[in-house]
Design an enzyme around this catalytic site. Structure first.
Site, mmCIF file in Angstrom:
data_model
loop_
_atom_site.group_PDB
_atom_site.id
_atom_site.type_symbol
_atom_site.label_atom_id
_atom_site.label_comp_id
_atom_site.label_asym_id
_atom_site.label_seq_id
_atom_site.Cartn_x
_atom_site.Cartn_y
_atom_site.Cartn_z
ATOM 1 N N ASP A 224 0.766 -1.712 -0.199
ATOM 2 C CA ASP A 224 0.135 -0.286 0.102
ATOM 3 C C ASP A 224 1.076 1.413 -0.122
ATOM 4 O O ASP A 224 0.647 2.123 0.796
ATOM 5 C CB ASP A 224 -0.572 -0.368 1.080
ATOM 6 C CG ASP A 224 -1.570 1.098 1.362
ATOM 7 O OD1 ASP A 224 -2.354 1.827 0.249
ATOM 8 O OD2 ASP A 224 -2.572 1.347 2.304
ATOM 9 N N ASN B 145 2.254 6.643 3.894
ATOM 10 C CA ASN B 145 2.024 5.033 4.311
ATOM 11 C C ASN B 145 4.378 5.539 4.568
ATOM 12 O O ASN B 145 4.694 4.597 5.103
ATOM 13 C CB ASN B 145 2.122 4.191 3.991
ATOM 14 C CG ASN B 145 0.724 3.764 4.436
ATOM 15 O OD1 ASN B 145 0.338 4.676 4.917
ATOM 16 N ND2 ASN B 145 -0.163 3.189 2.998
ATOM 17 N N ASP C 85 1.198 1.345 7.855
ATOM 18 C CA ASP C 85 0.068 0.949 7.750
ATOM 19 C C ASP C 85 0.079 -0.026 6.510
ATOM 20 O O ASP C 85 0.443 -0.416 5.298
ATOM 21 C CB ASP C 85 -0.603 2.188 6.661
ATOM 22 C CG ASP C 85 -1.374 2.732 7.206
ATOM 23 O OD1 ASP C 85 -1.667 3.197 8.416
ATOM 24 O OD2 ASP C 85 -2.057 3.722 6.902
#
Length: 267
Positions: A193, A198, A211
């Site tokens: 992701d 992040n 994350d």
């Protein structure tokens, strides 16, 4: 930034065993990031900042996956939040994490000329971890199966897809995904992701990945595609070559970019 609120006003319940431990803290809701979980920043005078993540438990919940992956990632010597505590019940899960220094690249004031190389080098470092040691299989076939299950569970929002996919039915979107599946994969440990919120940085230095619930072994374009999508959207297409230079890409595989960008529509 809103003022921190007393813990008693937290909009979700806490595990009983955590209430005394966290009593001195006040909270702020975190609205940036790519996680489906609710995230709260916890602050207290004289105490280390913590992050509380909580999620309703269901077949596609990712919080338990994130705990497992964070523990594995930390064991590889890569910077990420430390798992301070976890608690899972049939209805809800909670994860208590340490803070990573700095701010996420999306919300920081870091100029593109500095941010883009940081992202490239952070991904390159992660992709150099020995994939054979990673137990999380995120190969294209596995992810397509997961995407179909999420679609059937009603977890894919068709009104939030990219412009080129608007107007397609759920089945058409899935068939397009299947048609784009790469015939071969260059498997590395991926974040899964790799959007700008992040990646954390402080004073121009990368400080850690957050994350990480979708971390696993996948084609490197799983990360490259999403990073380039955000770089293009937030900094402009002129910075794509800068990413390529610092990551070490002579050319881009446009079909793989299309596949992994479309795959992200399902998560």
């Amino acid at each position: 930034m809103p003022e921190p609120q007393p813990l008693a006003s937290l909009p979700v319940s806490l595990p009983t065993d955590w209430q005394a431990l966290l009593a001195p803290y006040r909270w702020r809701a975190q609205t940036e990031g790519c996680s489906d979980a609710a995230v709260f920043r916890l602050e207290a005078i004289g105490q280390n900042t913590l992050f509380l993540k909580t999620e309703r438990m269901h077949a596609h919940a990712e919080l338990a996956d994130e705990e497992t992956r964070l523990r594995w990632l930390a064991a590889q010597g890569l910077a990420c939040p430390a798992v301070m505590a976890s608690h899972f019940q049939s209805e809800r899960g909670w994860l208590l994490l340490s803070a990573v220094a700095g701010n996420n690249i999306y919300s920081s004031a870091l100029p593109a000329a500095q941010a883009v190389p940081l992202i490239a080098h952070a991904l390159k470092a992660l992709h150099q971890v020995t994939a054979a040691n990673c137990p999380f299989d995120h190969s294209a076939a596995v992810r397509i199966t997961h995407a179909q299950a999420r679609l059937q569970a009603g977890l894919v929002l068709l009104d939030d897809v990219d412009e080129e996919n608007q107007g397609l039915t759920a089945e058409q979107l899935f068939q397009k995904l299947v048609s784009l599946q790469p015939k071969s994969e260059d498997m590395v440990v991926t974040h899964g992701d790799a959007c700008l919120p992040n990646f954390m940085a402080e004073n121009g230095t990368f400080t850690g990945y957050i994350d990480c619930g979708r971390l696993g072994v996948a084609d490197r374009y799983q990360d490259i595609a999403l990073a380039l999508r955000d770089i293009h959207a937030d900094f402009g297409s002129a910075y794509v070559p800068l990413f390529m230079e610092h990551y070490g890409l002579a050319t881009l595989d446009e079909q793989r970019i299309a596949f992994y960008t479309l795959l992200d529509e399902f998560f």
